[in-house]
Design an enzyme around this catalytic site. Structure first.
Site, PDB file in Angstrom:
ATOM      1  N   CYS A  77      16.274 -31.725  26.183  1.00 54.83           N
ATOM      2  CA  CYS A  77      16.316 -30.518  26.142  1.00 54.83           C
ATOM      3  C   CYS A  77      16.275 -29.999  27.481  1.00 54.83           C
ATOM      4  O   CYS A  77      15.241 -29.785  28.245  1.00 54.83           O
ATOM      5  CB  CYS A  77      15.482 -29.611  25.297  1.00 54.83           C
ATOM      6  SG  CYS A  77      15.669 -27.890  25.379  1.00 54.83           S
ATOM      7  N   CYS A 228      21.902 -23.763  25.858  1.00 55.24           N
ATOM      8  CA  CYS A 228      21.535 -25.117  25.625  1.00 55.24           C
ATOM      9  C   CYS A 228      21.728 -25.810  26.825  1.00 55.24           C
ATOM     10  O   CYS A 228      22.758 -26.018  27.321  1.00 55.24           O
ATOM     11  CB  CYS A 228      22.229 -25.844  24.322  1.00 55.24           C
ATOM     12  SG  CYS A 228      22.083 -27.581  24.319  1.00 55.24           S
TER      13      CYS A 228
END
Length: 325
Positions: A77, A228
């Site tokens: 991430c 994201c």
């Protein structure tokens, strides 16, 4: 059990950060997943896209594990890594770090502020894998680079790659962004389907100028998200390919939650992306957790008010730029 957390975000992709560097929580893997679901559930005042577990590492400065709001563990991430990088940097007093993630050890370093009073960090996004097996995807095609996929859409052109999270990306016009195509495609590939057994993140790119793009992402395990990190990084690389940009191009990447910079390194010996953006603290809080009874009490908050105000000013600045373009 009381758990100390810090609510953090990168481009308004928000997380609860839990420090386990001095010893992991006394919970099983199943309980870790259940904790993520329970804590991240959205209400008017609480909830998040996931939990960042910061752990000790035998090979690096620290280890990051990231669990999505649906309880699944993600391999990486980018937005979360910036927040973990800041936390470990300040804890250890180091401006350059290496953080262990599920599939790679990644470089992190403190950067000049992207906007006044915005703590900013650069994180390495790699490896870049073009093989459909890395997604994984059930297909005879070894790679999907600038290809039509009629089972998804008759007109859109797609590129698929892993960084290492899996991404399916298409460059589209503003008129396509205004439709429900992205949601329809994303829900299909993240539901029961014959192509993507583990699901896949779906991003649409709108090219705003020579050095700027807008990216909107439907994130596997989350849904539409403000941003994201790995999607913005992968989208920058796809833009470099599609627009025939220089091998080391620096792009401004706008998203619903703000803006980051992506420095693409598409070199013969290696391809990677440096993701540069905020790592903002919102507040500290104590969670009182009863896993057997499935009850969580959210304690009083200790807010980082100055950081919140600074990021709000940054978002207003970004919105003015997008509107001007």
């Amino acid at each position: 059990m009381d758990i100390q957390v810090i609510k953090v975000h990168g481009s308004n992709n928000d997380f609860y950060l839990i420090d386990e560097m001095n010893g992991n929580l006394p919970i099983t893997e199943e309980e870790r997943s259940a904790l993520s679901v329970a804590v991240c559930r959205r209400t008017k005042e609480e909830g998040a896209d996931g939990i960042l577990f910061v752990q000790a590492s035998s090979t690096c400065d620290a280890k990051m594990r990231i669990f999505n709001s649906d309880g699944t563990e993600a391999s990486m991430c980018g937005n979360g890594l910036r927040c973990v990088g800041r936390y470990v940097s300040e804890k250890l007093g180091k401006d350059q770090l290496v953080i262990e993630t599920m599939k790679a050890d990644l470089a992190v370093r403190k950067e000049a502020e992207i906007f006044p009073d915005i703590p900013t960090y650069r994180v390495e996004i790699s490896p870049v894998l073009k093989s459909t097996k890395a997604l994984p995807m059930n297909t005879d095609m070894g790679e999907i680079i600038h290809e039509r996929l009629p089972f998804l859409d008759d007109e859109l052109i797609f590129t698929a790659l892993s960084v290492p999270n899996p991404h399916l990306i298409s460059i589209v016009g503003k008129e396509v962004l205004a439709t429900d195509k992205q949601e329809r495609i994303a829900k299909y590939v993240n539901g029961e389907n014959e192509w993507f057994p583990d699901g896949v993140n779906v991003s649409f790119i709108n090219v705003m100028g020579d050095q700027s793009i807008f990216v909107r992402t439907y994130e596997r395990g989350v849904g539409f998200t403000n941003a994201c990190g790995t999607a913005m990084s992968a989208s920058s690389l796809v833009t470099k390919w599609e627009e025939n940009l220089e091998d080391e191009v620096l792009l401004d990447v706008y998203n619903p939650g703000g803006m980051v910079k992506c420095h693409v390194h598409d070199l013969p010996e290696k391809t990677w992306i440096d993701l540069i953006g905020n790592a903002t603290y919102e507040y500290k809080q104590t969670l009182t957790v009863d896993l057997e009874a499935k009850k969580i009490h959210f304690g009083e908050r200790e807010s980082f008010e100055n950081e919140t105000k600074a990021y709000d000013a940054f978002v207003s600045h970004v919105k003015n730029i997008i509107e001007a373009i």
